[in-house]
Enzyme design. Structure first.
Site, short mmCIF file in Angstrom:
data_model
loop_
_atom_site.label_atom_id
_atom_site.label_comp_id
_atom_site.label_asym_id
_atom_site.label_seq_id
_atom_site.Cartn_x
_atom_site.Cartn_y
_atom_site.Cartn_z
N HIS A 95 38.56 37.26 41.91
CA HIS A 95 38.55 36.02 41.14
C HIS A 95 39.56 35.03 41.73
O HIS A 95 40.66 35.40 42.11
CB HIS A 95 38.93 36.35 39.70
CG HIS A 95 38.59 35.30 38.71
ND1 HIS A 95 37.33 35.15 38.19
CD2 HIS A 95 39.37 34.35 38.12
CE1 HIS A 95 37.33 34.15 37.31
NE2 HIS A 95 38.55 33.65 37.26
N ASP A 120 35.51 40.80 41.67
CA ASP A 120 36.09 40.01 40.59
C ASP A 120 36.48 40.89 39.41
O ASP A 120 35.63 41.51 38.76
CB ASP A 120 35.06 38.96 40.14
CG ASP A 120 35.66 37.89 39.24
OD1 ASP A 120 36.66 38.16 38.55
OD2 ASP A 120 35.12 36.76 39.23
#
Length: 233
Positions: free
Chosen positions: A201, A170
């Site tokens: 993400h 992420d």
């Protein structure tokens, strides 16, 4: 069946739109779907529709209504992504939690749902954590929640089950934040963390380039089992 309703704030000093998806039969449980920074867009509405198909009353409150009502942005369009970041910068998260609580209260008092959970994505993942710590929601799930390391001081207030999905690649949640999340929450009796190796993400978004079908399905299956255990349908 879906519709957009108006829900009053807890203080009674305003009202906001809330997308509501209803199951075929009368639900006994509800789930508040907490938006990303892109507003209550097609992807968030689809999350609600799928929860309704599973038997839940699903509600997605417009959390940006005080800044700009009715925001719907596409993360794959660069100017809209930048606009979303601007809106996030203006958003009062503490007030947003009160609006989420208003949606929880509405589901219980007006829709007759005895159990109410919450699921959120991105900003909504962070707000799902805050919802677990600050409201009486029966169960909460956060996908790729941002900035949880700064909220660990609230972990002792989490009294009901919380699940967090963490993609290890992420770009908005660096490795040191992920380590802090595990160090702070792995031994919490009410919290479950799942890592998704190498994913970025937004991997569980319904539409667009960010989605990873295999990982999204796995995470969503875990979420479904979690809600079945703690909410029923």
């Amino acid at each position: 069946m879906s519709e957009t309703l108006r829900i009053s704030t807890l203080e009674g000093d305003g009202a906001f739109d809330c997308y509501v998806a209803r199951p075929a039969g009368k639900p006994t449980a509800a789930i508040v779907v907490i938006q990303e920074i892109f507003g209550v867009n097609a992807g968030i509405r689809r999350k609600c529709d799928k929860l309704a198909e599973a038997g839940y009353l699903a509600l997605a409150p417009d959390l940006f209504w005080r800044i700009e009502p009715g925001v719907e942005l596409d993360p794959d369009i660069e100017p809209e992504f930048k606009r979303a970041l601007e809106l996030m910068g203006k958003f009062d998260q503490d007030v947003g939690i009160r609006d989420i609580e208003a949606a929880i209260t509405y589901a219980r008092s007006q829709e007759g749902c005895s159990r109410v959970g919450a699921v959120g994505y991105c900003l909504g993942g962070r707000l799902a954590y805050m919802t677990a710590a600050r409201t009486d929601a029966d169960a909460c799930v956060g996908y790729y929640a941002v900035g949880i390391d700064g909220l660990l001081r609230e972990k002792n207030a989490i009294a009901n089950p919380l699940m967090l999905h963490i993609p290890t690649g992420d770009g908005f949640v660096p490795p040191e934040v992920q380590r802090a999340m595990h160090e702070g929450l792995d031994d919490h009796p009410k919290v479950t963390l799942y890592d998704y190796e190498g994913l970025d993400h937004g991997f569980a978004t319904e539409f667009g380039r960010r989605r990873n079908d295999e990982a999204a399905q796995k995470a969503d299956e875990r979420t479904a089992a979690f809600f079945t255990e703690h909410l029923g349908a």
